[in-house]
Write an enzyme that holds these catalytic residues in place. Sequence first.
Site, PDB file in Angstrom:
ATOM      1  N   ARG A  98       0.806  -1.231   0.000  1.00 36.98           N
ATOM      2  CA  ARG A  98       0.000   0.000   0.000  1.00 36.98           C
ATOM      3  C   ARG A  98       0.834   1.273   0.000  1.00 36.98           C
ATOM      4  NH1 ARG A  98      -2.980  -2.948   3.820  1.00 36.98           N
ATOM      5  NH2 ARG A  98      -4.829  -3.881   2.874  1.00 36.98           N
ATOM      6  N   LYS A 120       2.888  11.863 -10.718  1.00 37.96           N
ATOM      7  CA  LYS A 120       2.061  11.016 -11.578  1.00 37.96           C
ATOM      8  C   LYS A 120       2.872   9.776 -11.905  1.00 37.96           C
ATOM      9  CE  LYS A 120      -1.107  14.004 -14.133  1.00 37.96           C
ATOM     10  NZ  LYS A 120      -1.484  14.459 -15.487  1.00 37.96           N
ATOM     11  N   GLU A 162       9.565  20.134 -23.482  1.00 40.47           N
ATOM     12  CA  GLU A 162       8.825  20.236 -22.212  1.00 40.47           C
ATOM     13  C   GLU A 162       9.294  21.457 -21.411  1.00 40.47           C
ATOM     14  OE1 GLU A 162       6.224  18.496 -21.552  1.00 40.47           O
ATOM     15  OE2 GLU A 162       6.432  16.448 -22.309  1.00 40.47           O
ATOM     16  N   LYS A 204       6.936  23.567 -11.915  1.00 41.65           N
ATOM     17  CA  LYS A 204       6.040  22.408 -11.906  1.00 41.65           C
ATOM     18  C   LYS A 204       5.587  22.098 -10.471  1.00 41.65           C
ATOM     19  CE  LYS A 204       4.819  17.957 -13.589  1.00 41.65           C
ATOM     20  NZ  LYS A 204       5.169  16.702 -14.237  1.00 41.65           N
ATOM     21  N   GLU A 214      -5.115  17.237 -10.392  1.00 44.86           N
ATOM     22  CA  GLU A 214      -5.590  17.751 -11.672  1.00 44.86           C
ATOM     23  C   GLU A 214      -7.093  17.973 -11.734  1.00 44.86           C
ATOM     24  OE1 GLU A 214      -3.370  16.232 -15.013  1.00 44.86           O
ATOM     25  OE2 GLU A 214      -5.090  16.573 -16.336  1.00 44.86           O
ATOM     26  N   ARG A 218      -3.606  22.303 -12.546  1.00 42.45           N
ATOM     27  CA  ARG A 218      -2.601  21.404 -13.101  1.00 42.45           C
ATOM     28  C   ARG A 218      -2.796  21.153 -14.597  1.00 42.45           C
ATOM     29  NH1 ARG A 218       0.165  16.085 -10.327  1.00 42.45           N
ATOM     30  NH2 ARG A 218       1.543  15.690 -12.077  1.00 42.45           N
ATOM     31  N   ASN A 222      -0.803  20.485 -19.553  1.00 40.35           N
ATOM     32  CA  ASN A 222      -1.117  19.734 -20.778  1.00 40.35           C
ATOM     33  C   ASN A 222      -1.053  20.594 -22.034  1.00 40.35           C
ATOM     34  OD1 ASN A 222      -1.561  17.334 -19.380  1.00 40.35           O
ATOM     35  ND2 ASN A 222      -3.641  17.972 -18.863  1.00 40.35           N
ATOM     36  N   HIS A 225      -0.368  19.117 -25.450  1.00 39.47           N
ATOM     37  CA  HIS A 225      -0.461  17.663 -25.307  1.00 39.47           C
ATOM     38  C   HIS A 225      -1.690  17.039 -25.947  1.00 39.47           C
ATOM     39  CE1 HIS A 225       2.983  18.146 -22.753  1.00 39.47           C
ATOM     40  NE2 HIS A 225       3.029  16.854 -22.478  1.00 39.47           N
ATOM     41  N   HIS A 229      -0.500  14.206 -28.074  1.00 37.64           N
ATOM     42  CA  HIS A 229      -0.778  12.792 -27.801  1.00 37.64           C
ATOM     43  C   HIS A 229      -1.355  12.101 -29.021  1.00 37.64           C
ATOM     44  CE1 HIS A 229      -0.992  13.430 -23.175  1.00 37.64           C
ATOM     45  NE2 HIS A 229       0.166  12.887 -23.518  1.00 37.64           N
ATOM     46  N   HIS A 242       7.811  11.878 -27.799  1.00 40.32           N
ATOM     47  CA  HIS A 242       6.787  12.635 -27.092  1.00 40.32           C
ATOM     48  C   HIS A 242       7.028  14.156 -27.186  1.00 40.32           C
ATOM     49  CE1 HIS A 242       3.894  13.660 -23.994  1.00 40.32           C
ATOM     50  NE2 HIS A 242       4.852  14.325 -23.355  1.00 40.32           N
TER      51      HIS A 242
HETATM   52  N1  LIG Z   1       4.878  11.219 -14.864  1.00 36.76           N
HETATM   53  C1  LIG Z   1       4.860  12.282 -15.622  1.00 36.76           C
HETATM   54  O1  LIG Z   1       4.413  13.351 -15.207  1.00 36.76           O
HETATM   55  C2  LIG Z   1       5.432  12.197 -16.997  1.00 36.76           C
HETATM   56  C3  LIG Z   1       5.724  13.359 -17.715  1.00 36.76           C
HETATM   57  C4  LIG Z   1       6.343  13.236 -18.962  1.00 36.76           C
HETATM   58  C5  LIG Z   1       6.635  11.978 -19.467  1.00 36.76           C
HETATM   59  N2  LIG Z   1       6.328  10.860 -18.736  1.00 36.76           N
HETATM   60  C6  LIG Z   1       6.642   9.507 -19.220  1.00 36.76           C
HETATM   61  O2  LIG Z   1       8.042   9.439 -19.379  1.00 36.76           O
HETATM   62  C7  LIG Z   1       8.350   8.486 -20.381  1.00 36.76           C
HETATM   63  C8  LIG Z   1       9.381   9.079 -21.305  1.00 36.76           C
HETATM   64  O3  LIG Z   1      10.514   9.399 -20.543  1.00 36.76           O
HETATM   65  P1  LIG Z   1      11.900   9.744 -21.216  1.00 36.76           P
HETATM   66  O4  LIG Z   1      11.677  10.681 -22.329  1.00 36.76           O
HETATM   67  O5  LIG Z   1      12.802  10.112 -20.118  1.00 36.76           O
HETATM   68  O6  LIG Z   1      12.291   8.391 -21.942  1.00 36.76           O
HETATM   69  P2  LIG Z   1      13.050   7.065 -21.474  1.00 36.76           P
HETATM   70  O7  LIG Z   1      12.913   6.821 -20.034  1.00 36.76           O
HETATM   71  O8  LIG Z   1      12.592   6.000 -22.400  1.00 36.76           O
HETATM   72  O9  LIG Z   1      14.563   7.412 -21.815  1.00 36.76           O
HETATM   73  C9  LIG Z   1      14.925   7.713 -23.137  1.00 36.76           C
HETATM   74  C10 LIG Z   1      16.179   6.982 -23.560  1.00 36.76           C
HETATM   75  O10 LIG Z   1      17.318   7.592 -22.988  1.00 36.76           O
HETATM   76  C11 LIG Z   1      18.167   6.624 -22.374  1.00 36.76           C
HETATM   77  N3  LIG Z   1      18.845   7.291 -21.275  1.00 36.76           N
HETATM   78  C12 LIG Z   1      18.321   7.669 -20.094  1.00 36.76           C
HETATM   79  N4  LIG Z   1      19.196   8.400 -19.406  1.00 36.76           N
HETATM   80  C13 LIG Z   1      20.311   8.480 -20.145  1.00 36.76           C
HETATM   81  C14 LIG Z   1      21.570   9.122 -19.976  1.00 36.76           C
HETATM   82  N5  LIG Z   1      21.824   9.881 -18.909  1.00 36.76           N
HETATM   83  N6  LIG Z   1      22.495   8.994 -20.960  1.00 36.76           N
HETATM   84  C15 LIG Z   1      22.216   8.262 -22.068  1.00 36.76           C
HETATM   85  N7  LIG Z   1      21.046   7.658 -22.290  1.00 36.76           N
HETATM   86  C16 LIG Z   1      20.114   7.758 -21.337  1.00 36.76           C
HETATM   87  C17 LIG Z   1      17.228   5.534 -21.981  1.00 36.76           C
HETATM   88  O11 LIG Z   1      17.891   4.330 -21.860  1.00 36.76           O
HETATM   89  C18 LIG Z   1      16.221   5.532 -23.138  1.00 36.76           C
HETATM   90  O12 LIG Z   1      16.716   4.770 -24.211  1.00 36.76           O
HETATM   91  C19 LIG Z   1       7.046   8.135 -21.071  1.00 36.76           C
HETATM   92  O13 LIG Z   1       6.643   6.861 -20.647  1.00 36.76           O
HETATM   93  C20 LIG Z   1       6.072   9.192 -20.569  1.00 36.76           C
HETATM   94  O14 LIG Z   1       4.764   8.711 -20.471  1.00 36.76           O
HETATM   95  C21 LIG Z   1       5.740  10.963 -17.522  1.00 36.76           C
HETATM   96 ZN   LIG Z   2       4.718  15.788 -21.857  1.00 39.76          ZN
END
Ligand SMILES: NC(=O)c1ccc[n+]([C@@H]2O[C@H](COP(=O)([O-])OP(=O)(O)OC[C@H]3O[C@@H](n4cnc5c(N)ncnc54)[C@H](O)[C@@H]3O)[C@@H](O)[C@H]2O)c1
Ligand SMILES: [Zn+2]
Length: 340
Positions: A98, A120, A162, A204, A214, A218, A222, A225, A229, A242
């Site tokens: 939990r 999130k 972003e 943020k 949200e 919040r 978006n 987005h 999306h 993204h």
């Molecule tokens: N929770 C939220 O509020 C929120 C907001 C935006 C995005 N997201 C989520 O985040 C995800 C995308 O995250 P992301 O863009 O970080 O992608 P990711 O986690 O897939 O990382 C992108 C790539 O970079 C590589 N990588 C990571 N750190 C590295 C480093 N320091 N040096 C070299 N390579 C590195 C990873 O191995 C991967 O191949 C999606 O699933 C999205 O839904 C969530």
């Molecule tokens: Zn985003």
Amino acid sequence: MLGQAGELIAAVAGGRGFVMTHPAIARLHGPALSTGLAPFDHETIHIPAGERQKSLRRASALWDELVSRGADRQSVIVAFGGGVIGDLAGFVAACYMRGVPYVQIPTTLVAQVDSSVGGKVAVNHPRAKNLIGAFYQPLLVVADVSLLHTLPAREYRQGLAEAVKTALIADPELFQWFEANVAAVARRDESALAHMVRRCCEIKADIVSADERESGRRAVLNFGHTVGHALEALAGYRRLRHGEAVSIGMSAAARVAERLGMFSEAEAERLANLLSSFRLPTRIPGTPISAVLEAMQSDKKTLAGSPRLVLPREIGRVQAGCEVPQSLLREVLAEVRVVN
Ligand SMILES: NC(=O)c1ccc[n+]([C@@H]2O[C@H](COP(=O)([O-])OP(=O)(O)OC[C@H]3O[C@@H](n4cnc5c(N)ncnc54)[C@H](O)[C@@H]3O)[C@@H](O)[C@H]2O)c1
Ligand SMILES: [Zn+2]
């Protein structure tokens, strides 16, 4: 910051640490992390790379792993990676017993300026991204900008989308700072990175603390987005990252706002110029407009009827929940579409 991670975590949490990361990140930065975490009792769990790992199946395997390694209520989960690892590890932490404490050590720009802050956490469902999740805040976020030097250029750029979004929705000064520091940001100058990451986190955190779940404010996060999306889902997550989709989405939203007389042409141009100076796309790659509109309908944030968009009023201020007539949206999307 990474060198102090162990002390920082030990100051807020008592139990054993379970670091979740994937082999490529561990290869690049694992040794620095181990040194930093030395004062803190921990072990590492490797997760294969890729968005596909953000699944209930992988979460379930991680819960099994935690059970078999004897993780208890005091255990601390440490997410060391980009948004994929952060969202997944956070979700695992939210449900295990939990809820056990977790810490984010984001390694991508997207994660440092966006996903690690705000709580999130989610996994994907075959029908939609992030459909199964929770609001669950980390104990601590440790963002070390030196980790960003190894990030592939395209991943870095999508994080900038972003960051520009954050400036546009809430901080005209940060937006001006971007305009004045394009070169330093593009070459990943560390003091520029630190300023950008710090400001984005502050903004943020400020927005999220006013509306954690949200129900109101919040929603401004978006911006870009809704269209983003839809494009992302249509193009496939690999073809259009993204942040790239969000960049196009912001440009489209700016044009819609301009047409509605809500946003000036000059400011729309400043946004387009800034995005282009970071080599981010502002036009839709060849996708049929009807498909984009249809995909927007299935967005979980689209209430029944016309899509609601976050629209800019001026640089640093946006308005959420704007109902946009389908016909106007269709026209603007057609205008920003690249015909190939
Ligand atoms: N929770 C939220 O509020 C929120 C907001 C935006 C995005 N997201 C989520 O985040 C995800 C995308 O995250 P992301 O863009 O970080 O992608 P990711 O986690 O897939 O990382 C992108 C790539 O970079 C590589 N990588 C990571 N750190 C590295 C480093 N320091 N040096 C070299 N390579 C590195 C990873 O191995 C991967 O191949 C999606 O699933 C999205 O839904 C969530
Ligand atoms: Zn985003």
